[in-house]
Scaffold this active site. Structure first.
Site, PDB file in Angstrom:
ATOM      1  N   TYR A 290      14.085  -0.255   4.639  1.00 29.27           N
ATOM      2  CA  TYR A 290      14.014  -0.487   3.206  1.00 29.27           C
ATOM      3  C   TYR A 290      15.257  -1.220   2.719  1.00 29.27           C
ATOM      4  CZ  TYR A 290      10.113   2.804   2.917  1.00 29.27           C
ATOM      5  OH  TYR A 290       8.904   3.422   3.066  1.00 29.27           O
TER       6      TYR A 290
ATOM      7  N   HIS B  57      10.220   6.401  -7.770  1.00 27.39           N
ATOM      8  CA  HIS B  57      10.575   6.134  -6.377  1.00 27.39           C
ATOM      9  C   HIS B  57      11.059   7.372  -5.635  1.00 27.39           C
ATOM     10  CE1 HIS B  57      10.700   2.082  -8.210  1.00 27.39           C
ATOM     11  NE2 HIS B  57      10.282   1.701  -7.023  1.00 27.39           N
TER      12      HIS B  57
ATOM     13  N   ARG C 296      10.643 -10.030  -4.798  1.00 31.08           N
ATOM     14  CA  ARG C 296      10.859  -9.355  -3.528  1.00 31.08           C
ATOM     15  C   ARG C 296       9.505  -9.158  -2.863  1.00 31.08           C
ATOM     16  NH1 ARG C 296       9.850  -3.862  -3.249  1.00 31.08           N
ATOM     17  NH2 ARG C 296      11.473  -3.601  -1.685  1.00 31.08           N
TER      18      ARG C 296
ATOM     19  N   ASN D 279       7.080  -6.441  -0.348  1.00 31.26           N
ATOM     20  CA  ASN D 279       6.890  -5.101   0.181  1.00 31.26           C
ATOM     21  C   ASN D 279       5.657  -5.160   1.080  1.00 31.26           C
ATOM     22  OD1 ASN D 279       7.374  -2.391   0.584  1.00 31.26           O
ATOM     23  ND2 ASN D 279       6.244  -1.740  -1.234  1.00 31.26           N
TER      24      ASN D 279
ATOM     25  N   GLU E 241       2.860  -7.335  -0.549  1.00 34.62           N
ATOM     26  CA  GLU E 241       2.975  -7.518  -1.993  1.00 34.62           C
ATOM     27  C   GLU E 241       4.143  -8.453  -2.291  1.00 34.62           C
ATOM     28  OE1 GLU E 241       1.519  -3.025  -3.339  1.00 34.62           O
ATOM     29  OE2 GLU E 241       3.596  -3.652  -3.632  1.00 34.62           O
TER      30      GLU E 241
ATOM     31  N   TYR F  51       5.112   7.798   5.481  1.00 31.13           N
ATOM     32  CA  TYR F  51       5.027   7.464   4.055  1.00 31.13           C
ATOM     33  C   TYR F  51       4.086   6.287   3.823  1.00 31.13           C
ATOM     34  CZ  TYR F  51       6.246   5.855  -0.589  1.00 31.13           C
ATOM     35  OH  TYR F  51       6.171   5.448  -1.902  1.00 31.13           O
ATOM     36  N   LYS F  52       4.123   5.304   4.700  1.00 29.02           N
ATOM     37  CA  LYS F  52       3.243   4.149   4.556  1.00 29.02           C
ATOM     38  C   LYS F  52       1.806   4.449   4.971  1.00 29.02           C
ATOM     39  CE  LYS F  52       6.680   0.436   4.886  1.00 29.02           C
ATOM     40  NZ  LYS F  52       6.306  -0.223   3.622  1.00 29.02           N
TER      41      LYS F  52
END
Length: 332
Positions: free
Chosen positions: A32, A191, A221, A223, A264, A315-316
């Site tokens: 991250y 977050h 950015r 993701n 994204e 988490y993903k």
């Protein structure tokens, strides 16, 4: 992150969906980070390039706009504008429509005199006149109308008490989160569930950066995650429809065609009049079978999936199939 490399001559024959795909990895490892860069910056990849415009229109334009209409009809909670955000919704519309007209002058035009505006979208054979500030001059108001014109999801963060609050938006293509649940939360609360970002101080640094943005400034950015099927709506609300696929895709012979890298491109804009922070979230899907057509992408994604720490993979939502995906990519 910018990727600058020489392209393989064979990539000239790749379909547009691959040549224009915003592949997010510059190395064989992912962690991250804020990875923020100025908007409108062209990014060269091993397959092509992306990133010169603010609003990207591609071959899926009509299909994705239609999907959004179906989702909003079924679940109106995907759009909310708290009362104090009304002016920010108009600010968003008045910022993005001229940008689209500038990027696509052969297809679109925007004219404004005072608060009276005229918008033309040749892709939809649409001519609309409206008055900024008068909600009833556009069907559903400014944010709802904007959702019929762009493929991006829209999130508006109000700035107060030295932080940002998610107080408006239109989000139909959420990646494993719920816009309706997050409305009213502040930046740190939103977050909170993300692993490692608190310990590594990523969210607080991102918050300071965003709060320092000046009116009119634009950054972006990327993701990423992964999605089973050509499905943009993987919101928490629809989990029963797509969640079970995560448990079976690893052993599915059709995995390379069904499992997609989801990227994204998030634009971050300080709106010029209201001072509200606008997040535009444009989502792209590309199956592993297409990723594998670009050798550098196949290798990088394969290594990223193999090396990704378990807490991040969990988490993903990819922990049950990332090994199978990695092995398939690296075996190519």
């Amino acid at each position: 992150m910018s990727i600058t490399t020489e392209r393989n001559p064979d990539t000239a024959v790749l379909p547009e969906r691959i040549r224009r795909f915003p592949f997010p990895f510059a190395a064989n490892q992912y962690r991250y980070s804020a990875n923020v860069e100025p908007a409108h910056k062209n990014v060269t990849t091993e397959a092509g390039s992306w990133g010169t415009g603010l609003i990207d229109i591609d071959e899926n334009y009509h299909e994705e706009i239609a999907q959004r209409e179906q989702i909003l009809t079924r679940d109106p909670s995907r759009m909310k504008v708290l009362p104090h955000m009304r002016s920010a919704a108009w600010d968003t519309l008045a910022t993005l429509l001229p940008a689209m007209a500038a990027d696509y002058p052969d297809l679109m035009s925007f004219h404004r005199e005072g608060n009276h505006c005229r918008w033309h979208n040749g892709l939809q054979n649409l001519d609309v006149e409206f008055t900024v500030g008068e909600d009833d001059s556009l069907p559903g108001g400014p944010l709802r109308f904007l959702g019929t014109q762009i493929q991006d999801d829209i999130v508006l963060l109000d700035v107060r008490d030295n932080t940002m609050w998610l107080d408006a938006g239109l989000v139909t293509f959420a990646a494993d989160w719920s816009f309706n649940f997050d409305v009213g939360m502040n930046f740190l609360e939103i977050h909170g569930p993300v692993p490692r970002v608190k310990e590594e101080n990523i969210v607080s640094r991102a918050e300071k950066f965003l709060l320092a943005l000046q009116p009119g400034e634009q950054f972006r950015r990327t993701n990423w995650t992964m999605t089973v099927g050509q499905r943009l709506d993987t919101s928490t609300e629809t989990y029963p429809e797509w969640g079970p696929d995560r448990a079976t895709i690893a052993t599915d012979p059709a995995m390379p065609d069904k499992l997609h890298l989801r990227v994204e491109v998030q634009h971050l804009i300080r709106l010029p009049h209201s001072g509200v922070l606008l997040f535009l979230i444009r989502s792209y899907l590309l199956p592993l079978s297409d990723i594998a057509k670009v050798p550098a992408w196949r290798e990088k994604l394969g290594h990223v999936l193999a090396e990704l720490p378990d807490d991040m993979a969990e988490y993903k939502g990819i922990i049950r199939y990332r090994k199978a995906a990695s092995e398939w990519l690296l075996a190519g």
